[in-house]
Write a protein that holds these residues in place. Sequence first.
Motif, PDB file in Angstrom:
ATOM      1  N   TYR A 389     -18.906  22.504   7.559  1.00  0.00           N
ATOM      2  CA  TYR A 389     -18.377  21.216   8.030  1.00  0.00           C
ATOM      3  C   TYR A 389     -18.659  20.121   7.009  1.00  0.00           C
ATOM      4  CZ  TYR A 389     -17.544  23.121  12.723  1.00  0.00           C
ATOM      5  OH  TYR A 389     -17.083  23.836  13.783  1.00  0.00           O
ATOM      6  N   THR A 418     -20.964  17.898  17.384  1.00  0.00           N
ATOM      7  CA  THR A 418     -20.251  18.285  16.164  1.00  0.00           C
ATOM      8  C   THR A 418     -18.735  18.191  16.328  1.00  0.00           C
ATOM      9  OG1 THR A 418     -22.081  19.723  15.486  1.00  0.00           O
ATOM     10  CG2 THR A 418     -19.946  20.102  14.434  1.00  0.00           C
ATOM     11  N   ASN A 422     -16.224  15.716  14.117  1.00  0.00           N
ATOM     12  CA  ASN A 422     -14.985  16.198  13.484  1.00  0.00           C
ATOM     13  C   ASN A 422     -13.790  15.352  13.918  1.00  0.00           C
ATOM     14  OD1 ASN A 422     -15.122  18.445  11.622  1.00  0.00           O
ATOM     15  ND2 ASN A 422     -16.074  19.608  13.280  1.00  0.00           N
TER      16      ASN A 422
END
Length: 481
Positions: A389, A418, A422
């Motif tokens: 990521y 997370t 994103n």
Amino acid sequence: MSFAKFSSDFLMETFTLVDNLFINEYLPYCDEKQIKVYLYGLYLCANPAKDNSLEALCSRLDMKENEIIKTYTDFEDMGLVQIISREPLEVKYLSLKRSMQPPKKYKGEKWNDFNAQLQHLFPERMLTPNEYNEYYMFLDESKMEHDAMLMIVQYCIDLKGMSVRYPYILTVARNWSNDGVRTAQDVENKLKEYDTQSEQMRTVLAAIGRKGGAELEEKQMLLKWTRSWGYELDAILAAAKTLKGGKSFNKLDSKLDEFYRMSIFSAEEMKGYQAHREHLKDLAISINKNLGVFYESFEHEIEVYVSPWTAKGFEDSALTKIAHHCFITNIRTLDGMNNVVNKFYAQGRLSADSIDEYLRLQIEQDAKIKKIIEKSGRSRNVTQSDRDYYHTWTVTWGFDDEVILYAAEQATFKTYPTPYINQLLSTYKANGVTTVEQAKKLPVASGNDKPRKADFEERSYTAEELHSIVTSIDSLNDSDL
């Protein structure tokens, strides 16, 4: 294990059938030991419960292992058996029915001269119609001249004596035919090659501690080494010195084949390789120690892993460092380490210093990722997914750490931090946000909702358009995003 078997008394009262073709065509020309081996082997085929190991056969027939192997090799030349394996010895007895089939009819006048000359070469026995027929079939198939075939017969007689059988002669003829031998002149050229190498052959035989002459197969090996593979005599002798234990032509052939596959051709290269081989063994021991594995033999490891790694240019210290890194990260196999080695090679990191630099950068990156995790209200170790990521956020999407940390802070107390980061960074990218100040001005939904999407005009797409878009995504470069 079989649920039923014959008693020893029953086996002694039964019979072992011997093909009359063997008795008529082969037995008169076999010596005592050959007959013993063939008949007892035939008996063992009919009685599989008996101990038919090579050791038991040697003890039963009072013969040495090399004598039995040599006998079965002669039988293979005659077409009586097929040697499936030499170590351990495994032999298959072949059917002789093919030889009993009615021969193909050939016009006598075409073969009269050939028949007379062929029989003249065997004054001690009469050739059978079946033998003639085998020669006829081969000559028809190969288009070899009659005179060339007769010269090959004479050569085999000189090599093996009058007892040589037609299966062996035809095997030689087929091998030479495969090399392009068709005419009498071709045979002369082939024999000249053998004569030319006679002095070389004596030198090679002395190097492996052999007395006496060479077999035809060994002459063909020497031709292969010198003519096909391009080895000089001094290189062949250097290869012979590297052999350990009992030396033989077959072992020398295997060693030269190993050198040939590694493009090692000179005596100096071979000497250097042997020293290099010992070095590779020491390196393999060091790698295994750092990787936490143990192997009794290093041959496979050196050939499959260590030698290719060093051929790529890796320093010894780099490989031991990679092995230690693999051990720490719970990679405990050579195959697993090979994957790591290939990744370092793709990055051009072949020295211990460059690998140390990579590990330092990795540690620094993990420290940055750890801060991002903590900013989102969590406390845990960094995973590979986190690294993937982070690479996307920084390299592909182009965000600096300040923006990422701000997004992580907005994800505090979210159920799934997370995915939220994103989504938030994706919204930033869509709206051209590159700084924290710009991010603060962008309104986002509160609570556990997803970040507010940018104001885009919605529209529907056809199936063809969607297919085109999905296909084009596969070819996108990072610079296109």
